[in-house]
Design an enzyme around this catalytic site. Structure first.
Site, short mmCIF file in Angstrom:
data_model
loop_
_atom_site.label_atom_id
_atom_site.label_comp_id
_atom_site.label_asym_id
_atom_site.label_seq_id
_atom_site.Cartn_x
_atom_site.Cartn_y
_atom_site.Cartn_z
CG ASP A 22 -1.95 1.16 1.15
OD1 ASP A 22 -2.21 1.66 0.03
OD2 ASP A 22 -2.48 1.55 2.19
CB SER A 23 0.36 4.62 -1.34
OG SER A 23 -0.95 4.83 -0.86
N GLY B 2 -3.16 9.24 -3.84
CA GLY B 2 -4.49 9.56 -4.35
C GLY B 2 -4.57 10.77 -5.25
CB CYS C 139 -3.05 0.79 -2.60
SG CYS C 139 -3.07 2.55 -3.08
CG ASN C 140 -9.56 0.92 -3.34
OD1 ASN C 140 -10.39 0.30 -3.98
ND2 ASN C 140 -9.40 0.74 -2.03
CB THR C 141 -4.68 5.25 -5.55
OG1 THR C 141 -5.62 5.98 -4.75
CG2 THR C 141 -4.09 6.18 -6.58
CD GLU D 62 -2.18 7.92 6.55
OE1 GLU D 62 -1.38 8.88 6.47
OE2 GLU D 62 -2.12 6.92 5.81
CB CYS E 58 -10.01 4.78 0.37
SG CYS E 58 -8.44 5.20 1.18
CG HIS F 63 -6.47 5.24 4.95
ND1 HIS F 63 -5.76 4.83 3.86
CD2 HIS F 63 -5.55 5.76 5.82
CE1 HIS F 63 -4.48 5.08 4.04
NE2 HIS F 63 -4.32 5.64 5.22
#
Length: 279
Positions: free
Chosen positions: A15-16, A48, A78-80, A163, A197, A199
């Site tokens: 993931d980013s 993103g 990670c969706n992006t 975050e 996402c 998160h």
């Protein structure tokens, strides 16, 4: 074909940032027997708002690093990255690197299940700016279910809320309600919402607070983990390559201490993490 030096057989999860830890946690719950390596490109997050080319290059570097660490299979948690880089990596890079290895994303498994949730055939999506601009969700949904209508809203402030450990504070209510109102203003017939996402599951209590009670909310972790279990059952040669020690290693491109502190928001365990340098 590129020969990678290590073949330790762990499943890689990338993931980013930190949201992919929600995917990793669900996968480990369902498939605890395997070994895992998590790589967070935390030094270059967020993805993103970045361009397709930049997201592709960053994701490509991280996948290659996980292959170098021995992973025969990498999940883009990670969706992006799944929206902007997965297809290019699968089509252009894997045949050169090693066609026996695999890279999977989180969008397709989610899309494949959407039909079982919606009754009105009107679906909403909350996601990052990059994922919304890519139109990956409506494109993939319409490939399988052309009758489903998709409305999307970018939520650029939700990731910072998570975050910074503000996801359950009073300050989060305004921004959660703001984006929900924007979505429902687009389509009053929505009966299913995708959290696009990784998160966003940490905001689930707030999201349910402001969504009408008849609207179902889809988090990706359980869907992705079930899809992975099914995938491995159908790809026995790849599954045989995986090692079974129940161990998990964590790597970050950022500060180790910063990763530990932020990861504690997503994980209920103490972890060791190593800094890793990308080429």
């Amino acid at each position: 074909m590129v020969q990678f030096p290590n073949q330790n057989g762990a499943i890689g999860v990338f993931d980013s940032g930190y949201g992919g830890l929600t995917i990793l946690s669900e996968i480990r719950k369902r498939l605890p027997q395997y070994d895992y390596i998590y790589l967070g490109d935390n030094a270059r997050t967020p993805y993103g708002t970045r361009s397709f080319d930049v997201v592709y290059e960053y994701t490509r570097q991280c996948v290659e690093k996980l292959f170098e660490l021995g992973c025969p299979l990498v999940i883009l948690g990670c969706n992006t990255a799944s929206a902007k880089a997965l297809k290019s990596i699968q089509m252009s890079d894997l045949p050169i690197w090693n066609p026996d290895r695999r890279v999977l994303g989180v969008i397709r498994p989610t899309v494949e299940e959407i039909d079982s949730f919606t009754k009105t055939r009107h679906v909403g999506l909350f996601a990052t700016v990059g994922t919304v601009q890519s139109e990956s969700y409506p494109i993939e949904i319409h490939k399988i279910f052309p009758d489903i209508q998709v409305s999307s809203v970018a939520c650029p402030l939700w990731v910072p809320l998570v975050e910074n450990s503000e996801f359950d504070g009073d300050g989060a209510d305004y921004f959660v309600k703001k984006y929900i109102d924007q979505l429902l203003a687009q389509d009053a017939l929505i009966d299913t919402v995708i959290l696009g996402c990784t998160h966003y599951p940490l905001l689930l209590a707030k999201i349910k607070k402001y969504l009408p009670p008849h609207i179902r909310v889809i988090s990706q972790g359980a869907i992705v983990s079930a899809s992975l279990e099914d995938y491995l059952s159908r790809h026995v040669d790849l599954e045989a390559w995986l090692t079974r020690g129940g161990e998990c290693r964590f790597y970050t491109t950022e500060s180790e201490e910063k990763f530990k502190k932020s990861a504690a928001i997503f994980l209920s365990e103490q972890i060791d993490v190593r800094h890793i340098q990308l080429s």
